[in-house]
Write a protein that holds these residues in place. Sequence first.
Motif, PDB file in Angstrom:
ATOM      1  N   ILE A   1       0.857  -1.195   0.000  1.00 65.24           N
ATOM      2  CA  ILE A   1       0.000   0.000   0.000  1.00 65.24           C
ATOM      3  C   ILE A   1       0.893   1.244   0.000  1.00 65.24           C
ATOM      4  CG2 ILE A   1      -1.701   1.374   1.292  1.00 65.24           C
ATOM      5  CD1 ILE A   1      -2.882  -1.162   2.401  1.00 65.24           C
ATOM      6  N   LEU A   2       0.581   2.185  -0.899  1.00 71.91           N
ATOM      7  CA  LEU A   2       1.286   3.473  -0.926  1.00 71.91           C
ATOM      8  C   LEU A   2       0.378   4.521  -0.304  1.00 71.91           C
ATOM      9  CD1 LEU A   2       2.629   3.756  -4.621  1.00 71.91           C
ATOM     10  CD2 LEU A   2       3.790   2.794  -2.644  1.00 71.91           C
ATOM     11  N   VAL A   3       0.914   5.290   0.633  1.00 66.64           N
ATOM     12  CA  VAL A   3       0.119   6.342   1.291  1.00 66.64           C
ATOM     13  C   VAL A   3       0.865   7.667   1.181  1.00 66.64           C
ATOM     14  CG1 VAL A   3      -1.191   6.938   3.361  1.00 66.64           C
ATOM     15  CG2 VAL A   3      -0.434   4.570   3.029  1.00 66.64           C
ATOM     16  N   ASP A   4       0.269   8.609   0.459  1.00 69.93           N
ATOM     17  CA  ASP A   4       0.875   9.937   0.316  1.00 69.93           C
ATOM     18  C   ASP A   4      -0.226  10.897  -0.092  1.00 69.93           C
ATOM     19  OD1 ASP A   4       2.288  12.275  -0.810  1.00 69.93           O
ATOM     20  OD2 ASP A   4       4.076  11.024  -0.629  1.00 69.93           O
ATOM     21  N   ASP A   5      -0.255  12.066   0.552  1.00 67.52           N
ATOM     22  CA  ASP A   5      -1.356  12.999   0.268  1.00 67.52           C
ATOM     23  C   ASP A   5      -1.201  13.705  -1.080  1.00 67.52           C
ATOM     24  OD1 ASP A   5       0.824  14.365   1.703  1.00 67.52           O
ATOM     25  OD2 ASP A   5      -0.384  16.148   1.377  1.00 67.52           O
ATOM     26  N   GLU A   6      -0.031  13.602  -1.703  1.00 69.11           N
ATOM     27  CA  GLU A   6       0.169  14.201  -3.035  1.00 69.11           C
ATOM     28  C   GLU A   6      -0.344  13.207  -4.076  1.00 69.11           C
ATOM     29  OE1 GLU A   6       1.252  17.080  -4.137  1.00 69.11           O
ATOM     30  OE2 GLU A   6       2.189  18.000  -2.375  1.00 69.11           O
ATOM     31  N   GLU A   7      -1.587  13.437  -4.537  1.00 65.91           N
ATOM     32  CA  GLU A   7      -2.244  12.448  -5.384  1.00 65.91           C
ATOM     33  C   GLU A   7      -1.477  12.170  -6.684  1.00 65.91           C
ATOM     34  OE1 GLU A   7      -6.374  13.130  -5.986  1.00 65.91           O
ATOM     35  OE2 GLU A   7      -6.626  11.208  -7.021  1.00 65.91           O
ATOM     36  N   GLU A   8      -1.001  13.249  -7.330  1.00 62.36           N
ATOM     37  CA  GLU A   8      -0.271  13.049  -8.596  1.00 62.36           C
ATOM     38  C   GLU A   8       0.992  12.222  -8.366  1.00 62.36           C
ATOM     39  OE1 GLU A   8      -0.897  13.510 -11.607  1.00 62.36           O
ATOM     40  OE2 GLU A   8      -2.621  14.828 -11.596  1.00 62.36           O
ATOM     41  N   PHE A   9       1.636  12.472  -7.241  1.00 58.18           N
ATOM     42  CA  PHE A   9       2.866  11.739  -6.934  1.00 58.18           C
ATOM     43  C   PHE A   9       2.564  10.259  -6.741  1.00 58.18           C
ATOM     44  CE2 PHE A   9       5.570   9.921  -3.571  1.00 58.18           C
ATOM     45  CZ  PHE A   9       6.800   9.971  -4.226  1.00 58.18           C
TER      46      PHE A   9
END
Lengths: 261, 122
Positions: free
Chosen positions: B7-15
């Motif tokens: 699972i990848l979790v990052d608030d920068e959606e494009e990233f």
Amino acid sequence: MAVDRVWRASVEPLLGDLDGEQGGCPAPFFEREQKMNQTTARELAFFGRITAGFTHEIKNILAIIKESSGLMEDLLSLTKDEPFPHWERFSHRVEVIKQQVQRGVELATHLNRFAHSPDEPVSPIDLNDLTDQLVRLSERFARLKEVGLTRSGSNASIVLVTSPVALQMTVFLLLESCWNQMPAGSAMELRAEWRERHPCLLVRMTVPVDDLGAVKQHIATSEGFTVARQSAHELGGQMLDDIPDGFALLFTETRVDQQAG
Amino acid sequence: MQDWNVILVDDEEEFVSTLAERLRLRGIPVRVTTDGEEALRMMETDPPQVVVLDVLMPGLGGLEVLKRIQADYPEVKVILLTGQGSTWDGIQGMRMGVFDYLMKPLNIDDLIGKIREAVGGG
């Protein structure tokens, strides 16, 4: 505020008892001085905090550009065996984007560290890190004067305990006074080393003219150099102009972190 | 296709979406979210082997998500992503027991290498 606390902890022992007289100056002088310094520290910390926040955002943007160019590269590699008339040109442009992202990341990283400089008014500073940081941030200014600026690394650990902002400003002023007077095509090298058992920052110069002594004379009598000399003195250092091919900033009275060595 | 559960979790959606696309192109199946709470909900139904977790996120921050993962899913390996100029967040994370940390912007091969190590692929 944390900055105030740190500032007090670092400066009050130097000032001693603020209720008494210090060096012939009445206590109100020190109180006023202290308040001014606290205000300056707060202002610098504010400036640094905002700048650091923005460098973080810039790195996020660069991360997106990097992943996007990486994806373009991945997709291009999938089409390598298919007819695609502009494959080479596309591929080259993707490579340029990647290189520029890397350049931007390095600059943002150094700017971020620089912006954190005022976090603590006094802290340990590794002179090798400082030379790396300052050369990265200053080389553009030197380049505009057509002067090359590099650093040479040293294996020695040289750690001063002083004001990071004041130290960086002093070294920048020294470098600036040099490139302002050096002829186009010159080169400067910044290096941290031990000299006469004191920490030292050495600026070595190469100029495309015969008379380096005359160039040094111009630098040493410039207003910028005078300010750098004064600033060095306030940090417990002295500017040496009798180095054959440049200048040295020798920290004779500045606290050295012996444990780091 | 790798038999990995990431699972990848990052608030920068494009990233995070672009990174996920690149990982999928390399045969690595990943689920993606931009929200720490959502990541924890995703884990309830199908706990992953590895969570790649950004530190600085609005709402539930990365280090808080990390604490909950460690409490509820101690077998899940966490790789922290930090965007700071210093490695402070990463070191803080290592002290808290994360598997490893990487600085943003990433090198995708480094990330895949860390994920491979985390799932026990050497």
